[in-house]
Design a protein around this motif. Structure first.
Motif, PDB file in Angstrom:
ATOM      1  N   MET A   1      71.865  30.262  85.282  1.00  0.00           N
ATOM      2  CA  MET A   1      70.413  30.200  85.129  1.00  0.00           C
ATOM      3  C   MET A   1      69.986  30.988  83.893  1.00  0.00           C
ATOM      4  N   CYS A   2      68.965  30.445  83.210  1.00  0.00           N
ATOM      5  CA  CYS A   2      68.349  31.177  82.103  1.00  0.00           C
ATOM      6  C   CYS A   2      66.930  31.541  82.540  1.00  0.00           C
ATOM      7  N   LEU A   3      66.609  32.834  82.520  1.00  0.00           N
ATOM      8  CA  LEU A   3      65.285  33.300  82.944  1.00  0.00           C
ATOM      9  C   LEU A   3      64.414  33.514  81.712  1.00  0.00           C
ATOM     10  N   ILE A   4      63.385  32.707  81.572  1.00  0.00           N
ATOM     11  CA  ILE A   4      62.457  32.818  80.439  1.00  0.00           C
ATOM     12  C   ILE A   4      61.255  33.655  80.891  1.00  0.00           C
ATOM     13  N   MET A   5      61.132  34.865  80.347  1.00  0.00           N
ATOM     14  CA  MET A   5      59.982  35.708  80.698  1.00  0.00           C
ATOM     15  C   MET A   5      58.733  35.089  80.077  1.00  0.00           C
ATOM     16  N   THR A   6      57.742  34.804  80.949  1.00  0.00           N
ATOM     17  CA  THR A   6      56.483  34.233  80.428  1.00  0.00           C
ATOM     18  C   THR A   6      55.390  35.297  80.384  1.00  0.00           C
ATOM     19  N   VAL A   7      55.812  36.557  80.617  1.00  0.00           N
ATOM     20  CA  VAL A   7      54.985  37.754  80.348  1.00  0.00           C
ATOM     21  C   VAL A   7      55.955  38.821  79.813  1.00  0.00           C
ATOM     22  N   GLU A   8      55.377  39.917  79.260  1.00  0.00           N
ATOM     23  CA  GLU A   8      56.249  41.045  78.882  1.00  0.00           C
ATOM     24  C   GLU A   8      56.815  41.644  80.183  1.00  0.00           C
ATOM     25  N   PRO A   9      58.105  41.871  80.275  1.00  0.00           N
ATOM     26  CA  PRO A   9      58.616  42.460  81.520  1.00  0.00           C
ATOM     27  C   PRO A   9      58.025  43.857  81.755  1.00  0.00           C
ATOM     28  N   GLY A  10      57.873  44.189  83.043  1.00  0.00           N
ATOM     29  CA  GLY A  10      57.426  45.558  83.335  1.00  0.00           C
ATOM     30  C   GLY A  10      56.397  45.665  84.436  1.00  0.00           C
ATOM     31  N   LYS A  11      55.610  44.597  84.660  1.00  0.00           N
ATOM     32  CA  LYS A  11      54.701  44.687  85.805  1.00  0.00           C
ATOM     33  C   LYS A  11      54.209  43.297  86.224  1.00  0.00           C
ATOM     34  N   GLY A  12      53.678  43.246  87.445  1.00  0.00           N
ATOM     35  CA  GLY A  12      53.149  41.980  87.955  1.00  0.00           C
ATOM     36  C   GLY A  12      51.689  41.825  87.561  1.00  0.00           C
ATOM     37  N   GLY A  13      51.111  40.693  87.900  1.00  0.00           N
ATOM     38  CA  GLY A  13      49.673  40.480  87.718  1.00  0.00           C
ATOM     39  C   GLY A  13      49.230  40.272  86.294  1.00  0.00           C
ATOM     40  N   GLN A  14      50.152  39.952  85.379  1.00  0.00           N
ATOM     41  CA  GLN A  14      49.755  39.720  83.973  1.00  0.00           C
ATOM     42  C   GLN A  14      49.395  38.258  83.732  1.00  0.00           C
ATOM     43  N   THR A  15      48.801  37.972  82.586  1.00  0.00           N
ATOM     44  CA  THR A  15      48.435  36.590  82.225  1.00  0.00           C
ATOM     45  C   THR A  15      49.586  35.934  81.473  1.00  0.00           C
ATOM     46  N   LEU A  16      49.859  34.686  81.844  1.00  0.00           N
ATOM     47  CA  LEU A  16      50.973  33.942  81.224  1.00  0.00           C
ATOM     48  C   LEU A  16      50.786  33.825  79.709  1.00  0.00           C
ATOM     49  N   LEU A  17      51.871  34.033  78.965  1.00  0.00           N
ATOM     50  CA  LEU A  17      51.832  33.890  77.497  1.00  0.00           C
ATOM     51  C   LEU A  17      52.123  32.419  77.177  1.00  0.00           C
ATOM     52  N   HIS A  18      51.098  31.689  76.702  1.00  0.00           N
ATOM     53  CA  HIS A  18      51.261  30.236  76.528  1.00  0.00           C
ATOM     54  C   HIS A  18      52.292  29.862  75.476  1.00  0.00           C
ATOM     55  N   ASP A  19      52.571  30.773  74.532  1.00  0.00           N
ATOM     56  CA  ASP A  19      53.610  30.456  73.526  1.00  0.00           C
ATOM     57  C   ASP A  19      54.963  30.202  74.185  1.00  0.00           C
ATOM     58  N   MET A  20      55.132  30.725  75.391  1.00  0.00           N
ATOM     59  CA  MET A  20      56.446  30.595  76.043  1.00  0.00           C
ATOM     60  C   MET A  20      56.704  29.167  76.517  1.00  0.00           C
ATOM     61  N   ILE A  21      55.634  28.357  76.579  1.00  0.00           N
ATOM     62  CA  ILE A  21      55.814  26.961  77.028  1.00  0.00           C
ATOM     63  C   ILE A  21      56.771  26.234  76.085  1.00  0.00           C
ATOM     64  N   ASP A  22      56.571  26.457  74.769  1.00  0.00           N
ATOM     65  CA  ASP A  22      57.453  25.797  73.783  1.00  0.00           C
ATOM     66  C   ASP A  22      58.900  26.232  73.948  1.00  0.00           C
ATOM     67  N   LYS A  23      59.083  27.483  74.311  1.00  0.00           N
ATOM     68  CA  LYS A  23      60.452  27.997  74.484  1.00  0.00           C
ATOM     69  C   LYS A  23      61.141  27.270  75.642  1.00  0.00           C
ATOM     70  N   ILE A  24      60.368  27.020  76.698  1.00  0.00           N
ATOM     71  CA  ILE A  24      60.930  26.309  77.859  1.00  0.00           C
ATOM     72  C   ILE A  24      61.249  24.870  77.477  1.00  0.00           C
TER      73      ILE A  24
END
Ligand code: DX5
Ligand code: ZN
Length: 219
Positions: free
Chosen positions: A137-160
């Protein structure tokens, strides 16, 4: 069909049993265990997540999806192997060189556990292409790691989209897990991009009916 891995990072103190049994009843596909050491990321959840993992093992047969956000990866692998997880995922950025990455991948597999590799938002996906044939499995962080409740970083969609295209073209059969800021508003584009395991913490734990939110995220 996508699978849901519920992050228990924000489980309310004192309500853990009720929450874990509720998630078991709601048939979350995995319990997502966010292990933080206070060094790789600011928060330290290490002992709490070890206790939670051991406890869940006693009350549930559902698989543990361990997400190591730690600097000392080998030590954490050893510690969390004892909770007999389904998969252990560590961060590419926590290791100095490719040999160490392969060493941890092999070590986890030698201990009869599936292995995942996680990357932070600022790490380009090309940096880990060479490891994809060796992991589950490859885990793509869609927020900065470190805490819950953050807003998704939309730039990560392209990475996926990119990694999905790469594994399809190269016939590499691995899971793509998206982690952070996933809820009913963001889930569609994440699924469309190609992630097949979705981590959600806040969106599920704040709902009063776990099975309906899990089913809605999966639909
Ligand atoms: C963040 C963790 C995520 C996070 C998910 O460092 O890796 O698993 O807890 O929580 P939500 O769904 O609230 O973003
Ligand atoms: Zn996580």
């Amino acid at each position: 069909m996508v699978e849901i891995s519920t992050s228990i990072l924000s489980a309310e103190q004192g309500k853990e049993t009720e929450i874990f049994l509720g998630l078991e009843k709601a048939k979350t596909d995995y319990f997502h265990i966010d292990v933080m050491d206070g060094k790789f990321v600011e928060k330290d959840t290490y002992n709490k997540m070890f206790e939670y993992s051991s406890y869940i093992k006693r009350i549930s047969n559902l698989p543990l999806d361990i997400h190591l956000m730690v600097k000392d990866v080998k030590q954490a692998i050893n510690d969390f192997l004892s909770t007999e997880p389904n998969i252990i995922t560590f961060h590419y950025e926590a290791l100095k060189n490719k040999e160490d990455v392969m060493d941890c991948i092999n070590y986890i597999k030698q201990n009869n556990c599936r292995v995942g590799l996680a990357i932070k938002p600022n790490t380009s996906i090309e940096e880990i292409y060479e490891f994809l044939p060796y992991i589950h499995m490859c885990l793509i962080m869609t927020v900065e790691p470190g805490k819950g409740g953050q807003t998704l970083l939309h730039d990560m969609i392209d990475k996926i989209i990119k990694i999905k295209q790469y594994i399809t073209e190269n016939e590499i059969d691995i899971d793509i897990e998206a982690d952070g800021g996933i809820n009913l508003r963001t889930v569609e584009e994440i699924k469309k991009a190609g992630a097949n395991i979705l981590v959600a913490g806040t969106a599920i734990l704040k709902a009063n009916d776990y099975s309906s939110i899990i089913n809605e995220l999966k639909a």
